[in-house]
Design a protein around this motif. Structure first.
Motif, PDB file in Angstrom:
ATOM      1  N   PRO A  36       0.577   3.110  -4.307  1.00  0.00           N
ATOM      2  CA  PRO A  36      -0.188   2.401  -3.277  1.00  0.00           C
ATOM      3  C   PRO A  36       0.175   0.933  -3.081  1.00  0.00           C
ATOM      4  CG  PRO A  36      -1.634   3.666  -4.733  1.00  0.00           C
ATOM      5  CD  PRO A  36      -0.285   3.610  -5.386  1.00  0.00           C
ATOM      6  N   SER A  37       1.090   0.415  -3.895  1.00  0.00           N
ATOM      7  CA  SER A  37       1.474  -0.988  -3.786  1.00  0.00           C
ATOM      8  C   SER A  37       2.937  -1.134  -4.166  1.00  0.00           C
ATOM      9  CB  SER A  37       0.606  -1.849  -4.704  1.00  0.00           C
ATOM     10  OG  SER A  37       1.036  -3.188  -4.720  1.00  0.00           O
ATOM     11  N   GLU A  38       3.605  -2.104  -3.579  1.00  0.00           N
ATOM     12  CA  GLU A  38       5.011  -2.341  -3.873  1.00  0.00           C
ATOM     13  C   GLU A  38       5.141  -3.478  -4.882  1.00  0.00           C
ATOM     14  OE1 GLU A  38       9.100  -2.042  -1.219  1.00  0.00           O
ATOM     15  OE2 GLU A  38       7.132  -2.110  -0.288  1.00  0.00           O
ATOM     16  N   GLY A  51       1.886  -1.627  -9.117  1.00  0.00           N
ATOM     17  CA  GLY A  51       2.950  -1.548  -8.129  1.00  0.00           C
ATOM     18  C   GLY A  51       4.310  -1.807  -8.746  1.00  0.00           C
ATOM     19  N   PHE A 229       6.364   4.257  -1.446  1.00  0.00           N
ATOM     20  CA  PHE A 229       5.364   3.212  -1.265  1.00  0.00           C
ATOM     21  C   PHE A 229       4.486   3.571  -0.076  1.00  0.00           C
ATOM     22  CE2 PHE A 229       9.068   1.141  -3.285  1.00  0.00           C
ATOM     23  CZ  PHE A 229       8.474   0.950  -4.529  1.00  0.00           C
ATOM     24  N   ARG A 231       0.625   2.751   1.178  1.00  0.00           N
ATOM     25  CA  ARG A 231      -0.620   2.026   0.977  1.00  0.00           C
ATOM     26  C   ARG A 231      -1.849   2.835   1.371  1.00  0.00           C
ATOM     27  NH1 ARG A 231      -2.525  -3.342   4.373  1.00  0.00           N
ATOM     28  NH2 ARG A 231      -4.645  -3.387   3.569  1.00  0.00           N
ATOM     29  N   ASP A 232      -1.755   3.599   2.453  1.00  0.00           N
ATOM     30  CA  ASP A 232      -2.912   4.296   2.993  1.00  0.00           C
ATOM     31  C   ASP A 232      -3.354   5.437   2.071  1.00  0.00           C
ATOM     32  OD1 ASP A 232      -4.736   4.780   5.394  1.00  0.00           O
ATOM     33  OD2 ASP A 232      -3.807   6.752   5.127  1.00  0.00           O
ATOM     34  N   SER A 233      -4.604   5.386   1.632  1.00  0.00           N
ATOM     35  CA  SER A 233      -5.122   6.388   0.707  1.00  0.00           C
ATOM     36  C   SER A 233      -5.144   7.782   1.315  1.00  0.00           C
ATOM     37  CB  SER A 233      -6.535   5.993   0.255  1.00  0.00           C
ATOM     38  OG  SER A 233      -7.028   6.891  -0.707  1.00  0.00           O
ATOM     39  N   GLN A 236      -1.792   9.286   1.058  1.00  0.00           N
ATOM     40  CA  GLN A 236      -1.488   9.716  -0.306  1.00  0.00           C
ATOM     41  C   GLN A 236      -2.120  11.076  -0.596  1.00  0.00           C
ATOM     42  OE1 GLN A 236      -2.767   6.559  -3.001  1.00  0.00           O
ATOM     43  NE2 GLN A 236      -2.271   5.071  -1.401  1.00  0.00           N
ATOM     44  N   ILE A 377      -5.811  -3.415  -1.044  1.00  0.00           N
ATOM     45  CA  ILE A 377      -5.711  -2.048  -1.556  1.00  0.00           C
ATOM     46  C   ILE A 377      -7.057  -1.390  -1.281  1.00  0.00           C
ATOM     47  CG2 ILE A 377      -5.448  -0.609  -3.626  1.00  0.00           C
ATOM     48  CD1 ILE A 377      -3.654  -2.771  -4.766  1.00  0.00           C
ATOM     49  N   GLU A 405      -2.261  -8.764   1.826  1.00  0.00           N
ATOM     50  CA  GLU A 405      -1.443  -7.606   1.468  1.00  0.00           C
ATOM     51  C   GLU A 405      -1.124  -7.641  -0.028  1.00  0.00           C
ATOM     52  OE1 GLU A 405       1.642  -5.061   0.589  1.00  0.00           O
ATOM     53  OE2 GLU A 405       2.129  -7.208   0.731  1.00  0.00           O
ATOM     54  N   ALA A 406      -1.148  -6.447  -0.644  1.00  0.00           N
ATOM     55  CA  ALA A 406      -1.097  -6.355  -2.108  1.00  0.00           C
ATOM     56  C   ALA A 406       0.114  -7.043  -2.727  1.00  0.00           C
ATOM     57  CB  ALA A 406      -1.148  -4.886  -2.528  1.00  0.00           C
TER      58      ALA A 406
END
Length: 530
Positions: A36-38, A51, A229, A231-233, A236, A377, A405-406
């Motif tokens: 969910p994060s880079e 991440g 990568f 981000r959107d739950s 995922q 997040i 942003e993460a």
């Protein structure tokens, strides 16, 4: 459905262990997992986000590791060090290294590399970030008397030293590279791990392939991995449910778990665990009026944690009301004692009345506005951010939320420009030293983004870490917790996380622990055939 999920959760770890014993691991296949994060950078010594650890850990080894078959996530195991001894005075730890370990460039790993890596972590030169150097404050020196021996000299005994040496973040880097450029590993990858780097396409994916010359013969079982990568739950969940990805190592919400189970049925395994992770409100002590502890206490007194535990646990990956230790663990404060601290009172109206009184006394006007900076997040930052803002409004505060942003988040809060922000403490082992080092004075721990100095708190931390009697240590931790959360309100705790991992039943050899920083090396993981 709920009963099915509960049964799966209770038995998943046991079934996984039995499965690994009963079946021969299968070689081949590419493990696909959303992240969910880079990574903000590639340097595990500097960063502190999943991440980084999820896509980067497979490229590296550490001196010790946490046993990947231990569901408690607390048992140390050999990795690059094949054995270790402790002197009678508990001031010298000596590690014997494996011979024949190769870096991905073909050069041999020796004690010179281990020493250089730990010198960077423990004694970083000016300008070099090390968010974990506070964990090693008792280390006086790291020595390499021969190519396969490393010794750590301590100033005082440390009950948590072996646990801290099992950190998944302490990647062993090549000394020759560090000697030329201490920043090299921020933008480059080259370790001794079970996988070698193939590519990183920013905003898309990272790929690793099997290290054919890995020192642990027969491993890894996978041909490679692909971290996507994402981000959107919802995306995922759709990837797992649609079997385009095998697993997401961080965790899903209860509703997301149920959605995946209802679709995949017997093609999914669910593992659940208490989670050594909590979101905290960081308060910049250098910004007015937050330099006044009355204002900080008011912010915590406004929060109804008990009601939030009941409501938010149904929609988010949070559950228990917590202090500085995971509830239910040996050094955690019992609920009846915790409820005496500011912000934990069971009478929320009394608590909020005191919050309003303190704000007025401190000269904060009704409707005072400030900005709350949150990390981009969705889970659980988004629901907890909404909850915090609503709670503060109930004591007359007008709060605007700024979402960053993460990947850029830590760069923002490190600058010290925020007023109040979301911070987090996620440990890799449930251990007081490791769970409380976050709160040391900023001159001892750069990851203290509250930017305060508190020598009293530092002294309590040092005393509890050296206490050999468990009961004495408990009392010192209680004093530390009261000063941190009540008397000074340096940081505000929200709710303890609850980890839920629904994954493809094809994934074998992976066990959930209370930390999403563990078991990411992927050397034990394999994929069953259809």
């Amino acid at each position: 459905m709920t009963r099915l999920v509960q049964l799966l959760a209770l038995t998943a770890s046991a079934l996984l262990a039995l499965s690994a014993q009963a079946q021969n691991p299968r070689n081949g296949g590419e493990l696909v997992f959303p992240v969910p994060s880079e990574p903000p950078s590639y340097d595990g010594h500097r960063e502190e986000t999943f991440g980084l650890i999820h896509p980067i850990a497979p490229f590296y080894n550490t001196l010790l590791r946490v046993d990947p078959n231990d569901p408690s996530g607390t048992k140390p195991a050999a990795s690059l060090a094949e054995s270790w001894t402790v002197s009678k005075d508990a001031l010298t730890y000596t590690f014997k290294l494996r011979k024949g370990v190769k870096f991905h460039d073909g050069s041999e790993m020796t004690s010179k590399d281990v020493k250089a890596s730990y010198d960077k972590i423990i004694f970083p030169p000016p300008g070099i970030g090390s968010t974990r150097k506070g964990q090693y404050a008792d280390v006086a020196a790291v020595e390499a008397p021969d190519p396969y021996t490393v010794s750590f000299k301590l100033r005082a005994p440390s009950a948590s030293f072996i646990s801290s040496m099992s950190s998944p973040w302490n990647f062993i880097y090549k000394a020759d590279i560090l000697a030329k450029d201490m920043f090299w590993y921020e933008k480059n990858i080259m370790g001794t791990g079970p996988f070698t780097f193939v590519e990183h396409v920013k905003g898309s994916h990272m790929v690793g392939k099997k290290n054919a010359n890995y020192w642990d013969k027969g491993k890894p079982y996978l041909e490679g991995f692909r971290a996507i990568f994402m981000r959107d739950s919802a995306a995922q969940v759709a990837a797992i449910r649609g079997e385009r990805a095998h697993i997401q190592f961080r965790g899903f919400s209860p509703a997301e778990r149920d959605s995946i189970v209802s679709t995949l049925k017997d093609r999914v395994t669910v593992q659940e665990s208490p989670w050594d992770c909590i979101l905290m409100v960081g308060i910049n002590h250098e910004k007015k009026p937050f330099d006044d502890k009355r204002v900080r206490r008011a912010l915590t007194l406004a929060l109804d944690r008990h009601q939030a535990s009941q409501s938010l646990s149904k929609i988010a990956i949070v559950k228990a009301v917590a202090g500085v230790q995971v509830p239910g663990t040996p050094f955690a404060t019992p609920p009846q004692e915790l409820n005496k601290l500011a912000g934990y009172w069971t009478d929320i109206e009394k608590s909020r009345a005191e919050a309003r009184r303190l704000l007025k006394e401190a000269g904060v006007p009704e409707g005072f506005s400030f900005t709350f900076t949150n990390r981009g997040i969705p889970m659980p930052y988004e629901p907890l951010g909404v909850w915090l803002i609503d709670q503060w409004r109930r004591v007359g505060l007008n709060v605007k939320q700024e979402v960053i942003e993460a990947a850029a988040y830590f760069g923002v809060i490190r600058k010290g420009d925020t007023q109040v922000h979301m911070d987090f403490q996620c440990g890799y082992i449930v251990e007081p030293d490791l769970d409380t080092y976050k709160f040391l004075s900023s001159d001892r721990n750069p990851a203290n983004y509250g930017r305060y100095k508190d020598p009293v708190l530092d002294a309590l931390y040092d005393k509890q870490g050296r206490a050999t009697n468990p009961e004495e240590r408990k009392q010192l931790i209680r004093q530390f917790e009261k000063r941190l959360l009540d008397e000074e309100a340096h940081y505000l705790m929200t709710l303890q996380w609850h980890r839920i991992i629904p994954h493809s039943a094809k994934v074998k050899g992976w066990m959930i622990t209370p930390s999403h920083y563990l078991n990411n090396t992927l050397d034990t993981v394999w994929l069953a055939s259809d």
